[in-house]
Design a protein around this motif. Structure first.
Motif, PDB file in Angstrom:
ATOM      1  N   ALA A 203       0.847  -1.191   0.000  1.00  0.00           N
ATOM      2  CA  ALA A 203       0.000   0.000   0.000  1.00  0.00           C
ATOM      3  C   ALA A 203       0.884   1.243   0.000  1.00  0.00           C
ATOM      4  O   ALA A 203       1.752   1.396   0.838  1.00  0.00           O
ATOM      5  CB  ALA A 203      -0.907  -0.009   1.219  1.00  0.00           C
ATOM      6  N   SER A 204       0.662   2.119  -0.954  1.00  0.00           N
ATOM      7  CA  SER A 204       1.446   3.342  -1.029  1.00  0.00           C
ATOM      8  C   SER A 204       0.681   4.337  -1.877  1.00  0.00           C
ATOM      9  O   SER A 204      -0.425   4.071  -2.327  1.00  0.00           O
ATOM     10  CB  SER A 204       2.820   3.072  -1.657  1.00  0.00           C
ATOM     11  N   ASP A 205       1.247   5.500  -2.073  1.00  0.00           N
ATOM     12  CA  ASP A 205       0.605   6.462  -2.950  1.00  0.00           C
ATOM     13  C   ASP A 205       0.557   5.913  -4.371  1.00  0.00           C
ATOM     14  O   ASP A 205       1.433   5.182  -4.806  1.00  0.00           O
ATOM     15  CB  ASP A 205       1.353   7.789  -2.921  1.00  0.00           C
ATOM     16  N   ARG A 206      -0.473   6.313  -5.096  1.00  0.00           N
ATOM     17  CA  ARG A 206      -0.683   5.820  -6.455  1.00  0.00           C
ATOM     18  C   ARG A 206       0.479   6.241  -7.357  1.00  0.00           C
ATOM     19  O   ARG A 206       1.179   7.212  -7.060  1.00  0.00           O
ATOM     20  CB  ARG A 206      -1.986   6.389  -7.005  1.00  0.00           C
ATOM     21  N   PRO A 207       0.673   5.570  -8.475  1.00  0.00           N
ATOM     22  CA  PRO A 207       1.645   6.070  -9.444  1.00  0.00           C
ATOM     23  C   PRO A 207       1.294   7.502  -9.848  1.00  0.00           C
ATOM     24  O   PRO A 207       0.132   7.829 -10.056  1.00  0.00           O
ATOM     25  CB  PRO A 207       1.487   5.115 -10.626  1.00  0.00           C
ATOM     26  N   ASN A 208       2.297   8.357  -9.960  1.00  0.00           N
ATOM     27  CA  ASN A 208       2.031   9.750 -10.290  1.00  0.00           C
ATOM     28  C   ASN A 208       1.949   9.943 -11.797  1.00  0.00           C
ATOM     29  O   ASN A 208       1.842   8.987 -12.555  1.00  0.00           O
ATOM     30  CB  ASN A 208       3.081  10.660  -9.652  1.00  0.00           C
ATOM     31  N   LYS A 209       2.024  11.165 -12.261  1.00  0.00           N
ATOM     32  CA  LYS A 209       1.827  11.455 -13.687  1.00  0.00           C
ATOM     33  C   LYS A 209       2.853  10.768 -14.569  1.00  0.00           C
ATOM     34  O   LYS A 209       2.597  10.509 -15.743  1.00  0.00           O
ATOM     35  CB  LYS A 209       1.868  12.963 -13.928  1.00  0.00           C
ATOM     36  N   TYR A 210       4.022  10.464 -14.020  1.00  0.00           N
ATOM     37  CA  TYR A 210       5.055   9.772 -14.784  1.00  0.00           C
ATOM     38  C   TYR A 210       4.911   8.252 -14.718  1.00  0.00           C
ATOM     39  O   TYR A 210       5.615   7.532 -15.409  1.00  0.00           O
ATOM     40  CB  TYR A 210       6.440  10.149 -14.266  1.00  0.00           C
ATOM     41  N   GLY A 211       4.019   7.772 -13.838  1.00  0.00           N
ATOM     42  CA  GLY A 211       3.890   6.341 -13.612  1.00  0.00           C
ATOM     43  C   GLY A 211       4.826   5.837 -12.535  1.00  0.00           C
ATOM     44  O   GLY A 211       4.991   4.621 -12.366  1.00  0.00           O
ATOM     45  N   ILE A 212       5.428   6.747 -11.767  1.00  0.00           N
ATOM     46  CA  ILE A 212       6.369   6.378 -10.704  1.00  0.00           C
ATOM     47  C   ILE A 212       5.595   6.208  -9.415  1.00  0.00           C
ATOM     48  O   ILE A 212       4.751   7.038  -9.057  1.00  0.00           O
ATOM     49  CB  ILE A 212       7.481   7.430 -10.564  1.00  0.00           C
ATOM     50  N   ASP A 213       5.917   5.152  -8.687  1.00  0.00           N
ATOM     51  CA  ASP A 213       5.086   4.715  -7.568  1.00  0.00           C
ATOM     52  C   ASP A 213       5.875   4.653  -6.265  1.00  0.00           C
ATOM     53  O   ASP A 213       7.073   4.371  -6.256  1.00  0.00           O
ATOM     54  CB  ASP A 213       4.537   3.321  -7.885  1.00  0.00           C
ATOM     55  N   GLY A 214       5.176   4.898  -5.152  1.00  0.00           N
ATOM     56  CA  GLY A 214       5.718   4.555  -3.842  1.00  0.00           C
ATOM     57  C   GLY A 214       6.657   5.561  -3.215  1.00  0.00           C
ATOM     58  O   GLY A 214       7.463   5.199  -2.364  1.00  0.00           O
ATOM     59  N   PHE A 215       6.579   6.844  -3.611  1.00  0.00           N
ATOM     60  CA  PHE A 215       7.461   7.821  -3.001  1.00  0.00           C
ATOM     61  C   PHE A 215       7.238   7.934  -1.491  1.00  0.00           C
ATOM     62  O   PHE A 215       8.159   8.242  -0.744  1.00  0.00           O
ATOM     63  CB  PHE A 215       7.238   9.205  -3.636  1.00  0.00           C
ATOM     64  N   MET A 216       6.011   7.720  -1.049  1.00  0.00           N
ATOM     65  CA  MET A 216       5.668   7.889   0.363  1.00  0.00           C
ATOM     66  C   MET A 216       5.373   6.553   1.026  1.00  0.00           C
ATOM     67  O   MET A 216       4.363   6.361   1.678  1.00  0.00           O
ATOM     68  CB  MET A 216       4.455   8.833   0.491  1.00  0.00           C
ATOM     69  N   ASN A 217       6.284   5.606   0.849  1.00  0.00           N
ATOM     70  CA  ASN A 217       6.099   4.250   1.356  1.00  0.00           C
ATOM     71  C   ASN A 217       6.556   4.054   2.790  1.00  0.00           C
ATOM     72  O   ASN A 217       6.585   2.950   3.277  1.00  0.00           O
ATOM     73  CB  ASN A 217       6.904   3.266   0.492  1.00  0.00           C
ATOM     74  N   TYR A 218       6.951   5.113   3.475  1.00  0.00           N
ATOM     75  CA  TYR A 218       7.562   5.007   4.804  1.00  0.00           C
ATOM     76  C   TYR A 218       8.898   4.282   4.731  1.00  0.00           C
ATOM     77  O   TYR A 218       9.328   3.655   5.684  1.00  0.00           O
ATOM     78  CB  TYR A 218       6.640   4.299   5.803  1.00  0.00           C
ATOM     79  N   ASP A 219       9.549   4.351   3.584  1.00  0.00           N
ATOM     80  CA  ASP A 219      10.890   3.810   3.415  1.00  0.00           C
ATOM     81  C   ASP A 219      11.878   4.963   3.291  1.00  0.00           C
ATOM     82  O   ASP A 219      11.500   6.092   3.003  1.00  0.00           O
ATOM     83  CB  ASP A 219      10.965   2.942   2.154  1.00  0.00           C
ATOM     84  N   ALA A 220      13.143   4.650   3.498  1.00  0.00           N
ATOM     85  CA  ALA A 220      14.212   5.631   3.331  1.00  0.00           C
ATOM     86  C   ALA A 220      14.913   5.332   2.019  1.00  0.00           C
ATOM     87  O   ALA A 220      15.595   4.324   1.892  1.00  0.00           O
ATOM     88  CB  ALA A 220      15.190   5.565   4.499  1.00  0.00           C
ATOM     89  N   GLU A 221      14.729   6.193   1.025  1.00  0.00           N
ATOM     90  CA  GLU A 221      15.366   5.996  -0.269  1.00  0.00           C
ATOM     91  C   GLU A 221      16.692   6.745  -0.312  1.00  0.00           C
ATOM     92  O   GLU A 221      16.822   7.851   0.216  1.00  0.00           O
ATOM     93  CB  GLU A 221      14.436   6.464  -1.384  1.00  0.00           C
ATOM     94  N   CYS A 222      17.674   6.152  -0.968  1.00  0.00           N
ATOM     95  CA  CYS A 222      19.029   6.683  -0.953  1.00  0.00           C
ATOM     96  C   CYS A 222      19.235   7.704  -2.058  1.00  0.00           C
ATOM     97  O   CYS A 222      18.885   7.460  -3.210  1.00  0.00           O
ATOM     98  CB  CYS A 222      20.034   5.541  -1.123  1.00  0.00           C
ATOM     99  N   ALA A 223      19.831   8.839  -1.700  1.00  0.00           N
ATOM    100  CA  ALA A 223      20.203   9.863  -2.671  1.00  0.00           C
ATOM    101  C   ALA A 223      21.697   9.796  -2.930  1.00  0.00           C
ATOM    102  O   ALA A 223      22.414   8.976  -2.351  1.00  0.00           O
ATOM    103  CB  ALA A 223      19.790  11.244  -2.170  1.00  0.00           C
ATOM    104  N   ASP A 224      22.191  10.691  -3.795  1.00  0.00           N
ATOM    105  CA  ASP A 224      23.552  10.561  -4.303  1.00  0.00           C
ATOM    106  C   ASP A 224      24.620  11.209  -3.436  1.00  0.00           C
ATOM    107  O   ASP A 224      25.748  11.406  -3.881  1.00  0.00           O
ATOM    108  CB  ASP A 224      23.639  11.113  -5.735  1.00  0.00           C
ATOM    109  N   VAL A 225      24.302  11.538  -2.202  1.00  0.00           N
ATOM    110  CA  VAL A 225      25.270  12.052  -1.229  1.00  0.00           C
ATOM    111  C   VAL A 225      25.364  11.026  -0.093  1.00  0.00           C
ATOM    112  O   VAL A 225      24.329  10.508   0.353  1.00  0.00           O
ATOM    113  CB  VAL A 225      24.830  13.423  -0.688  1.00  0.00           C
ATOM    114  N   PRO A 226      26.551  10.690   0.364  1.00  0.00           N
ATOM    115  CA  PRO A 226      26.700   9.648   1.394  1.00  0.00           C
ATOM    116  C   PRO A 226      25.791   9.881   2.604  1.00  0.00           C
ATOM    117  O   PRO A 226      25.815  10.947   3.221  1.00  0.00           O
ATOM    118  CB  PRO A 226      28.178   9.748   1.788  1.00  0.00           C
TER     119      PRO A 226
END
Length: 250
Positions: free
Chosen positions: A168-191
């Motif tokens: 369960a997560s936010d719906r795919p957005n206009k680009y079709g990308i899903d799960g930005f608000m999944n209560y997960d920690a996603e990694c960015a390009d800075v350590p």
């Protein structure tokens, strides 16, 4: 005339790198970024690689009147979902045992990345194995821009359920990308930089104001440990095409 052309390249320099990073890790962070802005028109909206990982095109047009300097500088392909176990297993099956990819410990959690540096090394291994594409971590600006539906700059609403996968997560957005608000920690390009719905994690906003939009939330932590995230660190990559079909029909 050749049906394909090789893209020129530019270097994306990540800021805020720890002095402890070695040269190879810095090179992986500062990975090649294709300048898609000049040729995104007519490019596929989605690309799926050999491991079943799908990436959605996020177009950038710096000539728009609503383009801001804080937005990404070039178009990019961001992964449709967080790395799934099935996608990981497909990559593991293809690359397991190959010494070229010794940056992945296939015997720890079957090689599935669960710390920031694991995710960085995973992107490096994908790039080494897959000759069609390079892979890298998204910048905070790229992640937030896609999360907020690009130039629309809207924030995901509460309670919308995903139509991709079983979580369960936010719906795919206009680009079709899903799960930005999944209560997960996603990694960015800075350590040690993590993005996502982090308002209740690790005292992320004990000493600074929480951003109004959840897409702008971030926190920093230990790149070599789960840092209290309890194995909720996840991977979402950017795909960089290496050879692009010619658009001149020659």
């Amino acid at each position: 005339m050749d049906a394909h052309r090789i893209l020129p390249i530019c270097i994306l320099v990540a800021v805020g790198c720890s002095p402890a990073e070695n040269d190879s890790e810095k090179a992986a962070i500062n990975s090649v970024q294709a300048p898609i802005a000049s040729w995104s028109l007519g490019m596929p909206a989605r690309i799926t690689n050999q491991f079943g990982m799908t990436f959605c095109l996020v177009e950038i047009d710096s000539t728009r009147v609503d383009h801001e300097d804080s937005f990404p500088k070039a178009s990019y392909y961001l992964q449709e979902t967080e790395l799934t176990w099935e996608q990981h297993e497909a990559f593991r099956k293809a690359a397991f045992g190959d010494g070229t990819y010794e940056t992945i410990d296939w015997y720890h959690n079957n090689g599935h990345p669960s710390e920031w540096r694991d995710v960085l090394r995973y992107a490096k291994a994908l790039s080494q194995f897959d000759t069609e594409y390079d892979y890298r971590l998204p910048s905070q600006q790229e992640w937030a821009f896609a999360c907020k539906n690009g130039y629309e700059q809207t924030c995901p609403g509460e309670g919308a359920k995903s139509t991709i996968g079983s979580t369960a997560s936010d719906r795919p957005n206009k680009y079709g990308i899903d799960g930005f608000m999944n209560y997960d920690a996603e990694c960015a390009d800075v350590p040690g930089l993590f993005l996502g719905k982090l308002d209740n994690w690790a005292g992320a906003y004990d000493d600074r104001e929480k951003p109004a939009c959840r897409c702008d939330q971030f926190t920093t932590g230990n790149p070599d440990a789960d840092d209290g995230f309890n194995e909720l660190i996840v991977s979402r990559f950017i795909l960089v095409p290496q050879i692009v079909p010619s658009t001149n029909g020659g």
